[in-house]
Motif scaffolding. Structure first.
Motif: not given
Lengths: 265, 362, 181
Positions: B241, B257, B282
């Protein structure tokens, strides 16, 4: 000194199969095994097992194997062969697998001219799932999903795969044989050998349709099943070579018509 | 290598070639046709093979056959095509074969539309095909990242003997951005010999059988548990991430995302200009999902906003991560409509002003 | 510092090409860039358009709802995108094909008869280059020299096309700079 005159092909495992009494899958396995041995291919052969009675074929052959999902063996064979053109790849499929759910895969595999060999066992019924109607079930033949017999006005006529594939323009070797009696079996082996040879030479796609008995699901003793095949399937599914890569598409039947099987009637 | 302006689809194809993948089997479907088109001319240049299959069903089984030989293989498709490939994907996972799959998502359900969507999150991360299995799922947010993740995906697939899916959207496929391919790239995982491959049984070695059939329930249960252990290892070791603005104070945490996260990053900039503090986590790996990262980042926030091009799918993983500790809000666009930075910023303001409805399960 | 623009026109007017060239030239100048086309049914028939972002920093959203500039090569494009421009932004109109007066008063309107200029230069296909030049003249999003170098590279196999397009680009650039004075 005792001399060995008969033994299991090296391409087969030393195991007992699960096939029913009178079923000819075992004979066909043996023929494939003999051909693989005679051509010296065992160490570079990859088989593709179908979904159907021969789903466990990978336990019976002494070659590397790949299990396929229902009908997709020709697609899996394509993947193996394209990834490793040096391997000898054969798919072993039944009639529900090849002629029903896998119709698209077999036709396109043949049409692309994939250099693989398909052993197509046609016993006119779904065996493993318990005797349902197949695309190859004969008119009037009783199956668990056509209890009154196949009605061609609703289910259509049995599909003749060898004939269908032989209509494709792409060069191929297409033959139909039977293993319900010894002389036919000798011929079936010769067809299989030609099929594998074409692959070894990198010539073309090859398929041998082999008529086979299913006493259990036909509801007949083995000997009667043999006679039923001869009386009902042979006239509808003629034997012979339907297509060769050279183009002489319909060579004369090698056996010149019917040869006396051991009629049990 | 110098930077080159590339379409996402072409960058994905080139990345596969650079990962030494010489095999592609696929079927045309919009909006990812540039990938098979690229592979059809590129693979012959490197001695590879491109096959246009008769269907996605066949394509998924061709990659299954090819992967069984131990060669690197890849395919791409878009949502309805991935549904057809679900058969092959389940068998690939069950037989523990390494392949890389690309899904350039389009809007559904059914034939849906051909514009960007993120509505296949559930399909990609929770199953899609039958049986207990997981794909490693990686979601790029830029063309460069798509190229990098595709190359990593081949290493991860080989290492875990598991299919890896690159989950992109129509934007990733169609967008052009600068891409750089590094020379002498080092694999992201150690690569082991593929002694399990079905390549011909030499001498006395037992036959190699590529298979997912286990009729004995005890044996299948053992196989299921072995797979589960592998997925647990992935969950421990492969979480990816990035965080955006979490170093500062913030009142709102956004979770998004793919390219939607790009939109959110602009929204966060715009919000800061208006004096509103927001940050973002994200997820790059969607399976495994970065639960811990979301949980940690949410501690500094009053509320969490999930933004997706769907009716809300990843939000369920965010809620799992937070275990009710923060209110979770949702902003989504569907049908191929895109979320704009302005819309996201507006929703963020509503969340912080208390005029947005929290997503709760009755 | 960020420049972003939606370039729109009929399919065949070459708006996707000048959008790509803008992105390329921006990349060559060391900027971060993205190029995003419209695709799907829109592509066939109606208007084609692309969004280009040129930035000193990593490009955030490649999707721009309210662009700083719109280049409208035909009437449907003007009607579709006029309302979306950021206040204070730029509306560049191909006045050869658009007779309609734009309604916005809070944006800078720059009318360039791109097709007429291209025809005068005996380069009837070069209207897109005139428009690209005008956009560069008005915004300086990318240096003119960078774009000229790219034109030479793009059309390297056709020297006549190179010269014709550079002439179109320069004429557009002059009009763009003048218009902003």
């Amino acid at each position: 000194m005792p001399e060995t005159v008969f033994s299991r092909p090296e391409a087969l495992q030393q195991v007992t199969t699960h096939y029913c009494p009178g079923c000819t899958h075992g004979v066909i396995h043996r023929l494939v095994g003999e051909v693989v041995d005679e051509l010296g291919l065992r160490e570079r052969t990859v088989g593709i097992a179908p979904v159907g009675c021969s789903v466990l074929a990978y336990n019976y052959f002494a070659t590397d194997f790949h299990e396929a999902s229902h009908g997709r063996a020709p697609a899996v064979a394509t993947g193996v062969k394209r990834a490793r053109p040096d391997l000898i790849v054969f798919a072993y499929q039944g009639d529900g697998d090849l002629a029903s759910i896998g119709m698209a895969e077999i036709m396109h595999c043949a049409n692309r001219g994939e250099k693989v060999t398909v052993v197509f066992v046609n016993n006119a019924i779904y065996g493993m799932t318990g005797g349902q109607m197949a695309p190859t079930t004969m008119p009037g033949q009783i199956a668990t999903t056509c209890p009154l017999g196949r009605d061609v006005s609703l289910a259509g006529w049995p599909i003749r795969m060898a004939e269908l594939i032989s209509t494709l323009r792409t060069p191929a070797f297409v033959a139909r044989a039977s293993v319900h009696a010894p002389l036919y079996t000798v011929n079936a082996k010769a067809m299989l050998k030609r099929a594998f040879q074409y692959q070894v030479e990198g010539t073309c796609f090859s398929i041998v349709e082999i008529l086979s008995t299913c006493p259990t699901n036909w509801g007949l003793p083995p000997a009667e099943a043999t006679a039923w095949l001869e009386d009902n399937m042979l006239p509808y599914y003629p034997l012979g070579v339907f297509k060769t890569p050279g183009g002489e598409d319909r060579a004369p039947l090698p056996l010149g018509g019917r040869i006396g099987a051991s009629h049990a009637k | 290598m110098a930077k080159k302006l590339m379409k996402g689809s072409e960058a994905i194809g080139e990345a596969a070639v650079r990962a030494n993948c010489k095999l592609f089997f696929g079927y045309p479907i919009t909006p990812q046709n540039e990938i098979p088109e690229y592979m059809s001319h590129r693979l012959p240049q490197v001695g590879g093979t491109f096959v246009q299959a008769e269907s996605e069903v066949a394509a998924s089984n061709m990659i299954y056959g090819a992967a069984g030989t131990g060669e690197r293989v890849f395919t791409s498709s878009s949502s309805p095509g991935i549904s057809l490939m679900a058969e092959g994907i389940s068998y690939l996972a069950g037989s523990e074969l390494p392949v890389v799959l690309v899904n350039i998502m389009r809007a559904g359900p059914g034939l849906g539309g051909i514009l960007p969507s993120q509505a296949d999150y559930f399909q990609a991360t929770k199953g899609g095909g039958h049986g207990d299995y997981r794909l490693l799922v990686l979601a790029p947010w830029s063309v460069q990242e798509a190229a990098d993740l595709v190359q990593d995906a081949f290493d991860l697939a080989d290492f875990y003997r598991n299919p890896v899916m690159i989950l992109g959207d129509g934007l990733i496929g169609q967008m052009m951005e600068p891409v750089e391919f590094k020379e002498n790239r080092v694999p992201c995982k150690p690569l082991k010999p593929k002694d399990w491959a079905a390549t011909g049984c030499k001498g006395d070695r037992p036959t190699n059988i590529i298979n997912s059939l286990f009729l004995d329930p005890q044996v299948l249960e053992y196989h299921n548990q072995k797979l589960k252990a592998k997925y647990d290892t992935m969950s421990r070791d492969e979480v990816r991430f990035t965080e955006y603005g979490t170093g500062d104070d913030y009142d709102l945490l956004i979770v998004a995302y793919g390219t939607v996260a790009r939109v959110c990053s602009t929204a966060i900039e715009d919000l800061r200009e208006d004096g509103i503090k927001a940050a973002m986590v994200r997820p790059i790996s969607l399976f495994p999902f970065p639960y811990e990262a979301v949980r940690r980042a949410a501690k500094k926030a009053k509320a969490v906003l999930v933004v997706e091009l769907s009716c809300g799918q990843m939000i369920e993983d965010v809620q799992l991560a937070l275990e009710g500790s923060r209110p979770v809000h949702f902003y989504g666009r569907q049908g191929g409509m895109l979320a704009s930075p302005e819309e996201v910023a507006q929703k963020a303001k509503e969340v912080l002003a208390g005029t947005s409805q929290e997503v709760r399960h009755a | 510092m960020q420049n972003d623009v939606i370039m729109a026109g009929f399919g065949g007017q070459g708006v996707l090409l000048i959008g790509k060239m803008l992105a390329y030239a921006g990349m060559h100048q060391g900027k971060e860039v993205s190029w995003l086309p419209s695709y799907g049914p829109e592509m066939r028939g109606g208007t084609a358009n692309c969004t280009v972002v040129i930035s000193d920093r990593t490009v955030g959203s490649p999707v721009i709802q309210c662009p700083r500039a719109v280049v409208a090569m035909n009437l449907p494009s003007l009607e579709k995108f006029e309302s979306s421009i950021k206040p204070g932004g730029l509306l560049l109109i191909n006045s050869s094909l658009i007779a309609k007066e734009p309604g916005r008063t809070d944006v800078k309107v720059l009318k360039v008869p791109a097709n007429d200029i291209a025809n005068d230069l005996h380069n009837p296909k070069g209207a897109n280059m005139v428009a690209l030049g005008a956009y560069l003249g008005a915004t300086h999003a990318v240096a003119l020299e960078e774009m000229e170098a790219l034109v030479r590279e793009t059309f390297a196999s056709k020297p006549k096309v190179v010269e014709a397009n550079i002439a179109a680009l320069r004429r557009g650039y002059e009009l763009g700079e003048e218009g902003m004075k």
